[in-house]
Design a protein around this motif. Sequence first.
Motif, PDB file in Angstrom:
ATOM      1  N   LEU A 431      83.986  27.360  50.502  1.00 12.42           N
ATOM      2  CA  LEU A 431      84.567  27.083  49.193  1.00 12.42           C
ATOM      3  C   LEU A 431      83.746  26.042  48.434  1.00 12.42           C
ATOM      4  O   LEU A 431      83.196  25.115  49.029  1.00 12.42           O
ATOM      5  N   MET A 432      83.700  26.206  47.121  1.00 16.12           N
ATOM      6  CA  MET A 432      83.216  25.143  46.255  1.00 16.12           C
ATOM      7  C   MET A 432      84.420  24.291  45.853  1.00 16.12           C
ATOM      8  O   MET A 432      85.424  24.263  46.564  1.00 16.12           O
ATOM      9  N   ASP A 433      84.341  23.588  44.734  1.00 14.53           N
ATOM     10  CA  ASP A 433      85.464  22.799  44.230  1.00 14.53           C
ATOM     11  C   ASP A 433      86.305  23.734  43.360  1.00 14.53           C
ATOM     12  O   ASP A 433      86.157  23.769  42.149  1.00 14.53           O
ATOM     13  N   GLU A 434      87.196  24.499  44.009  1.00 15.51           N
ATOM     14  CA  GLU A 434      87.874  25.607  43.335  1.00 15.51           C
ATOM     15  C   GLU A 434      89.373  25.407  43.169  1.00 15.51           C
ATOM     16  O   GLU A 434      90.071  26.306  42.713  1.00 15.51           O
ATOM     17  N   GLY A 435      89.881  24.224  43.553  1.00 13.39           N
ATOM     18  CA  GLY A 435      91.273  23.920  43.303  1.00 13.39           C
ATOM     19  C   GLY A 435      92.182  24.211  44.490  1.00 13.39           C
ATOM     20  O   GLY A 435      91.831  24.931  45.435  1.00 13.39           O
ATOM     21  N   GLY A 436      93.399  23.657  44.406  1.00 15.12           N
ATOM     22  CA  GLY A 436      94.349  23.740  45.496  1.00 15.12           C
ATOM     23  C   GLY A 436      94.804  25.135  45.834  1.00 15.12           C
ATOM     24  O   GLY A 436      95.073  25.441  47.000  1.00 15.12           O
ATOM     25  N   SER A 437      94.893  26.005  44.841  1.00  8.84           N
ATOM     26  CA  SER A 437      95.372  27.357  45.125  1.00  8.84           C
ATOM     27  C   SER A 437      94.397  28.116  46.020  1.00  8.84           C
ATOM     28  O   SER A 437      94.801  28.894  46.889  1.00  8.84           O
TER      29      SER A 437
END
Length: 475
Positions: A431-437
């Motif tokens: 994952l990159m910085d893609e958020g909590g979801s």
Amino acid sequence: MDTVTGAETTARTAPPPGLETDGLAAALRGDLVTPADPGYDPAREIWNGSVDRRPAAIAYCAGVADVIAAVRFAADTGVPFAVRSGGHSFPGQSLCDGGLVADLSRLKGIRVDPEARTARVQAGVLLGELDHETQQFGLAVPAGIVTHTGLAGLTLGGGIGWLMRRHGLTIDQLLSVDLVTADGGLVRASATENPELFWGVRGGGGNFGIVTEFEFRLNPVGPTVLAGPVLWDMADSARLLRFYREWITGVPDGLTTAVVHRKAPPLPEIPAELHGRPVAIVICCWTGDLDEGERVLRPLRRFGPPVLDLCRAKPFTEHQAMLDPSFPRRRWYYFKSCDVAELTDDIIEITAERAARIASPLTSFPIFHLGGAIGRLGEDDTAFSGRSAGHTFNINGSCADAEGFAEEREWVRGFWSALAPYHTGVYVNFLMDEGGSRVEQAYGTAKYRRLRELKRQWDPGNLFRLNQNIPPAES
């Protein structure tokens, strides 16, 4: 102001005014580097060159006591707190703006017990350093595909690599960890000590504390394996993938493969007339009897035929280092990833069509074949999710610097979006910085809820939040 980096978008913050680090410096046996020091800029470099952050201080921890001092300082001051071992985090979460970085790179201890087939390994060790010690005895931990990757981050997210179909994930060989907690304590977690915490660190990342030492079970591997890439012209990609899909249904678990699309790199072992030519590559790693491996690989090597076959008997350590030139430090990287159940006709057509659009000679993307030993543990046995997935796409856009990087990033996003109807999950380390979801998607709702409860127990204030963060459950 927001600055575009290797992550989606990362907010820049100024160092907190008047941050007093003298007390921390006095508490450390290792070095403390601040912006006033001449070695500051090299100290804040990490693997992904597209990430540019300026911490207020970097603590080079010389031992567990230094890690505890850094944790207590971060908790007392409330500054952003990042943890770095190999610095290989795709979105650069091993660095922060305006806070403290606990650098574990000097924790290099490795103790191999060849009789018990175990190893105790400190958190600053890189994959190649571990292989160097274990292969002396014909043993290995299944771990990764690039030797300068940090063992700690790779393990805590799960750990896929060239041995995974025979021996499972890196976490599947984990026997225990020593971990510094958010309150500055030191605990051990294993199947019998803090078992729920041990469940969580096997896939839950650095959310629950800082692991300072790992204990692994070792597996007989090599030291000679049958491994390497076989190359076809990229115009044959769809035809190759359809053959590959059928061929892998019958291969033994001793074979791990990945399909890579890219422009052939200018390496000495690749003839000059192929340099820059778009190619589809199947990289193989067979760890069993070499004669049997030749029989298993024969149909693949005869398909096409290939334009180049570099698969041969070689030391396992040589194969582990094969991709190092393709993923050097300070290059600009952007990734998006997904798991899929199988290589359907639609996925194959999308892959072949998007691969043909690769512009940068540095861009490549592997499709890892999963299964085998990965699926021998139950889905709920560890925090890692995706044991039933068929393949993992790790779509990587790469450039030497900012030039052309925006175009590569858009190519990655478009490719990933085209595959969206077929996504079954995502490997958290990709994952990159893609958020909590997206973090929740990496674990699934039920497992994510369990991880949040564990987070509430061990880090209720979310001190360890600069990661693929699992927020603590509400009381």
